[in-house]
Design an enzyme around this catalytic site. Structure first.
Site, PDB file in Angstrom:
ATOM      1  N   GLU A 112       0.829  -1.190   0.000  1.00  0.00           N
ATOM      2  CA  GLU A 112       0.000   0.000   0.000  1.00  0.00           C
ATOM      3  C   GLU A 112       0.869   1.246   0.000  1.00  0.00           C
ATOM      4  OE1 GLU A 112      -0.184  -2.317   2.283  1.00  0.00           O
ATOM      5  OE2 GLU A 112      -2.250  -3.062   2.393  1.00  0.00           O
ATOM      6  N   CYS A 154       2.513   8.462   2.401  1.00  0.00           N
ATOM      7  CA  CYS A 154       3.016   7.489   3.367  1.00  0.00           C
ATOM      8  C   CYS A 154       3.440   6.265   2.568  1.00  0.00           C
ATOM      9  CB  CYS A 154       1.886   7.159   4.343  1.00  0.00           C
ATOM     10  SG  CYS A 154       2.266   5.805   5.461  1.00  0.00           S
ATOM     11  N   CYS A 181       6.750  -7.283   7.102  1.00  0.00           N
ATOM     12  CA  CYS A 181       7.731  -6.770   8.072  1.00  0.00           C
ATOM     13  C   CYS A 181       8.107  -7.887   9.036  1.00  0.00           C
ATOM     14  CB  CYS A 181       7.150  -5.600   8.848  1.00  0.00           C
ATOM     15  SG  CYS A 181       8.307  -4.884  10.037  1.00  0.00           S
ATOM     16  N   CYS A 210       5.405  -6.612  15.476  1.00  0.00           N
ATOM     17  CA  CYS A 210       4.818  -6.002  16.674  1.00  0.00           C
ATOM     18  C   CYS A 210       3.389  -6.533  16.842  1.00  0.00           C
ATOM     19  CB  CYS A 210       4.803  -4.488  16.541  1.00  0.00           C
ATOM     20  SG  CYS A 210       6.447  -3.809  16.226  1.00  0.00           S
ATOM     21  N   CYS A 214       0.220  -4.694  15.154  1.00  0.00           N
ATOM     22  CA  CYS A 214       0.315  -4.190  13.771  1.00  0.00           C
ATOM     23  C   CYS A 214      -0.065  -5.250  12.743  1.00  0.00           C
ATOM     24  CB  CYS A 214       1.744  -3.716  13.522  1.00  0.00           C
ATOM     25  SG  CYS A 214       2.068  -3.252  11.817  1.00  0.00           S
ATOM     26  N   CYS A 264      -2.757   3.997  10.536  1.00  0.00           N
ATOM     27  CA  CYS A 264      -1.523   3.377  11.025  1.00  0.00           C
ATOM     28  C   CYS A 264      -1.773   1.948  11.460  1.00  0.00           C
ATOM     29  CB  CYS A 264      -0.988   4.124  12.243  1.00  0.00           C
ATOM     30  SG  CYS A 264      -0.607   5.803  11.912  1.00  0.00           S
TER      31      CYS A 264
HETATM   32  N1  SAH Z   1       8.042   0.040  10.905  1.00  0.00           N
HETATM   33  C1  SAH Z   1       8.099   1.408  11.217  1.00  0.00           C
HETATM   34  C2  SAH Z   1       7.265   2.276  10.303  1.00  0.00           C
HETATM   35  C3  SAH Z   1       5.878   1.765   9.885  1.00  0.00           C
HETATM   36  S1  SAH Z   1       4.564   1.748  11.016  1.00  0.00           S
HETATM   37  C4  SAH Z   1       7.693   1.639  12.647  1.00  0.00           C
HETATM   38  O1  SAH Z   1       7.162   0.734  13.246  1.00  0.00           O
HETATM   39  O2  SAH Z   1       7.937   2.726  13.167  1.00  0.00           O
HETATM   40  C5  SAH Z   1       3.995   3.411  11.245  1.00  0.00           C
HETATM   41  C6  SAH Z   1       3.449   3.672  12.660  1.00  0.00           C
HETATM   42  O3  SAH Z   1       2.161   3.051  12.868  1.00  0.00           O
HETATM   43  C7  SAH Z   1       4.365   3.116  13.726  1.00  0.00           C
HETATM   44  O4  SAH Z   1       4.544   4.036  14.766  1.00  0.00           O
HETATM   45  C8  SAH Z   1       3.573   1.915  14.198  1.00  0.00           C
HETATM   46  O5  SAH Z   1       3.959   1.496  15.463  1.00  0.00           O
HETATM   47  C9  SAH Z   1       2.156   2.438  14.141  1.00  0.00           C
HETATM   48  N2  SAH Z   1       1.145   1.388  14.255  1.00  0.00           N
HETATM   49  C10 SAH Z   1       1.250   0.080  13.945  1.00  0.00           C
HETATM   50  N3  SAH Z   1       0.096  -0.588  14.225  1.00  0.00           N
HETATM   51  C11 SAH Z   1      -0.756   0.334  14.736  1.00  0.00           C
HETATM   52  C12 SAH Z   1      -2.108   0.276  15.188  1.00  0.00           C
HETATM   53  N4  SAH Z   1      -2.805  -0.859  15.169  1.00  0.00           N
HETATM   54  N5  SAH Z   1      -2.676   1.417  15.634  1.00  0.00           N
HETATM   55  C13 SAH Z   1      -1.978   2.594  15.612  1.00  0.00           C
HETATM   56  N6  SAH Z   1      -0.718   2.703  15.197  1.00  0.00           N
HETATM   57  C14 SAH Z   1      -0.103   1.591  14.754  1.00  0.00           C
HETATM   58 FE1  SF4 Z   2       6.885  -3.641  11.402  1.00  0.00          FE
HETATM   59 FE2  SF4 Z   2       4.406  -2.893  12.019  1.00  0.00          FE
HETATM   60 FE3  SF4 Z   2       6.242  -3.138  13.942  1.00  0.00          FE
HETATM   61 FE4  SF4 Z   2       6.433  -1.093  12.167  1.00  0.00          FE
HETATM   62  S1  SF4 Z   2       4.802  -1.427  13.675  1.00  0.00           S
HETATM   63  S2  SF4 Z   2       8.081  -2.471  12.877  1.00  0.00           S
HETATM   64  S3  SF4 Z   2       5.632  -2.124  10.326  1.00  0.00           S
HETATM   65  S4  SF4 Z   2       5.436  -4.817  12.660  1.00  0.00           S
END
Ligand code: SAH
Ligand code: SF4
Length: 339
Positions: free
Chosen positions: A91, A106, A113, A117, A120, A332
């Protein structure tokens, strides 16, 4: 095999025009059509003769990326699912804020990835592959071609961990800088906290904004949310951030996820203030966006405001990230290359 013009620099375009026996000025014209005027086809390059356009078409194409799905949110956010020639999809999202002069793309840096996390959707997909710098650049070109608008700001906050694909991310940033004429300060790289990557950016004296996904006030909660905390724990992370700030002179952004009853408590706010007290930063609070397969909940409006004001009392600048495009899963953490 035809050459793909998108993503080529002036010198590489000159190699093509040289082979066709055309002047270097033609290369400059093609470069402008690609990066500044965002044409979809060679036929639209109307200051080239018809004959030259026909010759060019035999050896080159504008792009090899397809828009598989395009969705528009009620708030104007556009989400594209793009397909690369090998069939992999990512995306890319365009956020239009009220101030129309400011168009933020974005972009994704990887397909999937590996950091995984727990909150995510991208992480749930696992790691598929890195994107090349051309594939990253192509995301912005696709947006520009499709909308006819010029992107002014870019955030690496789509799929993927940019610091685990750092060479391609740095090269893409250089192209955004030189070819798109987007200044370094209008680029933001967000990381989950990959310490060797942060150290490299410090050594390179990066002048773009570094955003750190901290998301938790202490080691225990962070490890529960982000496995990466076990590899790069908060005390080490702090050392790397301080080195980065000292070297670059730049203020960083701390991203902090607000999850109901887990990270949005008064206690969490106090611990966060303590952790950040000697770090030159702004704080961006991100209310959790629900994704499938976990039990976390959104914080209430009241707890968001309470958390914000507790942090502000420490003298830091705090913003709450507006939820953009949630109705089309573009917010996000909701990106996962779903078809
Ligand atoms: N991998 C990088 C950049 C991509 S994610 C990182 O993690 O920083 C962009 C942002 O969205 C990050 O701060 C991530 O933690 C946040 N994010 C991921 N899942 C989310 C969710 N379910 N709700 C809100 N923010 C989220
Ligand atoms: Fe990867 Fe999602 Fe964690 Fe960012 S927030 S490092 S995209 S798993």
């Amino acid at each position: 095999m035809k050459k793909i013009l998108s993503g080529l620099n002036l010198k590489e375009i000159e190699e093509i025009t040289d082979k066709l026996g055309a002047s270097k000025f033609r290369a400059r014209q093609i470069h402008n059509w690609i990066y500044l005027k965002s044409v979809k086809t060679i036929d639209e390059m109307t200051d080239l003769s018809v004959k030259f356009r026909e010759e060019l078409k035999t050896v080159a194409d504008v792009t090899d990326v397809k828009i598989k799905i395009k969705q528009e949110s009620s708030d104007g956010t556009l989400k594209y699912l793009l397909e690369y020639p090998d069939g992999e999809c990512v995306e890319t999202v365009l956020m239009r804020f009220d101030n129309r002069a400011n168009l933020t793309a974005c972009v994704s840096s990887q397909v999937g990835c590996a950091v995984n996390c727990s909150f995510c959707a991208t992480g749930k997909r696992g790691f598929i592959r890195n994107l090349s710098y051309k594939e990253i650049v192509e995301q912005v070109l696709t947006i520009q071609r499709d909308t006819g608008l010029k992107v002014t700001n870019i955030v690496f906050m789509g799929q993927g961990e940019p610091l685990l694909n750092l060479d391609n991310v740095l090269k893409a940033m250089e192209i955004f800088n030189e070819n798109f004429q987007i200044g370094a300060r209008r680029l933001t790289v967000s990381t989950s906290g990959i310490i060797p990557g942060i150290e490299k950016l410090a050594d390179l004296d990066m002048q773009s904004t570094l955003a750190l996904s901290l998301h938790a006030p202490n080691h225990e909660i962070r490890a529960q949310l982000m496995q990466i905390e076990n590899k790069y724990p908060m005390p080490e992370l702090k050392k790397a951030l301080k080195k980065y700030i000292e070297k670059t002179g730049r203020r960083i952004t701390i991203e902090y996820l607000l999850i109901k009853d887990l990270t949005d408590t008064i206690d969490a706010a106090k611990q966060l203030v303590e952790y950040l007290h000697d770090i030159k930063c702004n704080i961006n609070l991100i209310p959790y966006n629900p994704t499938e397969k976990n039990d976390y909940q959104k914080p209430s409006g009241n707890s968001i405001m309470r958390f914000k004001s507790l942090l502000e009392q420490s003298g830091k600048k705090v913003t709450v990230r507006l939820e953009r495009g949630a109705d089309i899963d573009a917010a996000c953490g909701q990106l996962r290359g779903r078809v």
